[in-house]
Design a protein around this motif. Structure first.
Motif, PDB file in Angstrom:
ATOM      1  N   ARG A  63       0.706  -1.362   0.113  1.00 41.41           N
ATOM      2  CA  ARG A  63       0.089   0.028  -0.034  1.00 41.41           C
ATOM      3  C   ARG A  63       0.825   1.277   0.036  1.00 41.41           C
ATOM      4  N   ALA A  64       1.884   1.302  -0.796  1.00 38.28           N
ATOM      5  CA  ALA A  64       2.830   2.213  -0.863  1.00 38.28           C
ATOM      6  C   ALA A  64       2.491   3.253  -1.862  1.00 38.28           C
ATOM      7  N   GLY A  65       1.645   3.116  -2.549  1.00 35.04           N
ATOM      8  CA  GLY A  65       1.264   4.354  -3.551  1.00 35.04           C
ATOM      9  C   GLY A  65       2.374   5.013  -4.380  1.00 35.04           C
ATOM     10  N   VAL A  66       3.227   3.998  -4.653  1.00 37.32           N
ATOM     11  CA  VAL A  66       4.230   4.242  -5.676  1.00 37.32           C
ATOM     12  C   VAL A  66       3.596   4.014  -7.270  1.00 37.32           C
ATOM     13  N   VAL A  67       3.843   4.825  -8.119  1.00 37.14           N
ATOM     14  CA  VAL A  67       3.158   4.777  -9.532  1.00 37.14           C
ATOM     15  C   VAL A  67       4.092   3.990 -10.319  1.00 37.14           C
ATOM     16  N   VAL A  68       3.515   2.687 -10.888  1.00 37.27           N
ATOM     17  CA  VAL A  68       4.524   2.313 -11.776  1.00 37.27           C
ATOM     18  C   VAL A  68       3.843   1.967 -13.112  1.00 37.27           C
ATOM     19  N   PRO A  69       4.405   2.532 -14.153  1.00 33.83           N
ATOM     20  CA  PRO A  69       3.807   2.740 -15.562  1.00 33.83           C
ATOM     21  C   PRO A  69       3.077   1.532 -16.093  1.00 33.83           C
ATOM     22  N   ILE A  70       1.922   1.486 -16.861  1.00 32.02           N
ATOM     23  CA  ILE A  70       1.633   0.229 -17.407  1.00 32.02           C
ATOM     24  C   ILE A  70       2.424   0.029 -18.639  1.00 32.02           C
ATOM     25  N   GLN A  71       2.847  -1.182 -19.056  1.00 30.57           N
ATOM     26  CA  GLN A  71       3.582  -1.319 -20.103  1.00 30.57           C
ATOM     27  C   GLN A  71       3.052  -2.574 -21.030  1.00 30.57           C
ATOM     28  N   ILE A  72       3.180  -2.580 -22.032  1.00 27.84           N
ATOM     29  CA  ILE A  72       2.963  -3.816 -23.079  1.00 27.84           C
ATOM     30  C   ILE A  72       4.005  -4.212 -24.007  1.00 27.84           C
ATOM     31  N   LEU A  73       4.052  -5.479 -24.433  1.00 24.00           N
ATOM     32  CA  LEU A  73       4.921  -5.790 -25.292  1.00 24.00           C
ATOM     33  C   LEU A  73       4.253  -5.823 -26.902  1.00 24.00           C
ATOM     34  N   VAL A  74       4.739  -5.556 -27.734  1.00 22.12           N
ATOM     35  CA  VAL A  74       3.871  -5.715 -29.100  1.00 22.12           C
ATOM     36  C   VAL A  74       5.039  -6.345 -30.149  1.00 22.12           C
ATOM     37  N   ASP A  75       4.787  -7.433 -30.562  1.00 19.63           N
ATOM     38  CA  ASP A  75       5.509  -8.483 -31.328  1.00 19.63           C
ATOM     39  C   ASP A  75       4.713  -8.340 -32.702  1.00 19.63           C
ATOM     40  N   TYR A  76       5.679  -8.004 -33.710  1.00 16.98           N
ATOM     41  CA  TYR A  76       5.072  -7.690 -35.079  1.00 16.98           C
ATOM     42  C   TYR A  76       6.324  -8.201 -36.093  1.00 16.98           C
ATOM     43  N   ARG A  77       5.930  -9.279 -36.916  1.00 21.39           N
ATOM     44  CA  ARG A  77       6.749  -9.460 -37.719  1.00 21.39           C
ATOM     45  C   ARG A  77       8.262  -9.798 -37.637  1.00 21.39           C
ATOM     46  N   GLY A  78       8.770 -10.368 -36.227  1.00 17.31           N
ATOM     47  CA  GLY A  78      10.007 -10.537 -35.758  1.00 17.31           C
ATOM     48  C   GLY A  78      10.486  -9.203 -35.130  1.00 17.31           C
ATOM     49  N   PHE A  79       9.759  -8.094 -34.680  1.00 13.49           N
ATOM     50  CA  PHE A  79      10.257  -7.009 -34.090  1.00 13.49           C
ATOM     51  C   PHE A  79       9.429  -7.008 -32.654  1.00 13.49           C
ATOM     52  N   ARG A  80      10.326  -6.668 -31.533  1.00 16.84           N
ATOM     53  CA  ARG A  80       9.537  -6.522 -30.551  1.00 16.84           C
ATOM     54  C   ARG A  80       9.617  -4.937 -30.007  1.00 16.84           C
ATOM     55  N   LEU A  81       8.360  -4.422 -29.544  1.00 16.13           N
ATOM     56  CA  LEU A  81       8.425  -3.049 -29.034  1.00 16.13           C
ATOM     57  C   LEU A  81       7.929  -3.112 -27.675  1.00 16.13           C
ATOM     58  N   VAL A  82       8.402  -2.352 -26.839  1.00 17.59           N
ATOM     59  CA  VAL A  82       7.980  -1.945 -25.420  1.00 17.59           C
ATOM     60  C   VAL A  82       7.205  -0.836 -25.552  1.00 17.59           C
ATOM     61  N   ALA A  83       5.868  -0.658 -25.117  1.00 14.51           N
ATOM     62  CA  ALA A  83       5.153   0.506 -25.048  1.00 14.51           C
ATOM     63  C   ALA A  83       4.696   0.960 -23.860  1.00 14.51           C
ATOM     64  N   MET A  84       4.842   1.985 -23.449  1.00 17.42           N
ATOM     65  CA  MET A  84       4.554   2.468 -22.217  1.00 17.42           C
ATOM     66  C   MET A  84       4.062   3.927 -22.183  1.00 17.42           C
TER      67      MET A  84
END
Length: 154
Positions: A63-84
């Motif tokens: 219950r610390a209240g530290v903000v951790v941003p949402i992240q997703i991985l996007v895999d497309y045609r052999g490439f990987r992106l991190v989106a945040m």
């Protein structure tokens, strides 16, 4: 952050392409050694997501209240992106970790340091020295403070 590579900002979202960059002046690749290894770079991106999720859960349990941003991985045609999302870091200050590849390491806020120490114990991470500071996380984990009581983990 662990991922080093090409970065794009589109509509307030930061996209980082997982690549294997050359480090130093000796022509050595970060993940592949003598030749690039994009598979290992993609695995590092996945591990960054796992780490962010682990910190989110630890701070939620504490219950610390530290903000951790949402992240997703996007895999497309052999490439990987991190989106945040881009974090609202304007007007804030870096109080924990390093934003310049470890050249400068911060641990300047007692409350945030204690929260990171508690999260570290929850995640079974030992405190250790990074340059001249004792941290309970990887040195490239960034802790930012906004105002008097708002902490952001990047």
């Amino acid at each position: 952050m662990i991922i080093t590579g090409t970065k794009f900002i589109v509509d307030g979202i930061l996209f980082k392409l997982a690549t294997d960059p050359i480090i130093g002046n000796n022509g050595c690749f970060l993940y592949g050694g003598d030749r690039p290894n994009v598979g290992r770079a993609a695995k590092a991106a996945a591990n960054e997501l796992h780490g962010a999720n682990a910190y989110f859960k630890a701070f939620f349990l504490l219950r610390a209240g530290v903000v951790v941003p949402i992240q997703i991985l996007v895999d497309y045609r052999g490439f990987r992106l991190v989106a945040m999302p881009l974090l609202p870091l304007r007007g804030g200050r870096l109080v924990y970790g390093s934003a310049d590849g470890g050249r400068t390491v911060h641990n300047s806020d007692e409350k945030f340091a204690e929260l990171m120490s508690l999260a570290g114990r929850t995640l079974h991470l030992a405190e250790h020295k990074v340059r001249d500071q004792v941290l309970a996380s990887a040195g490239d984990v960034e802790g930012h403070m906004q105002g008097e009581e708002r902490f952001l983990l990047d």
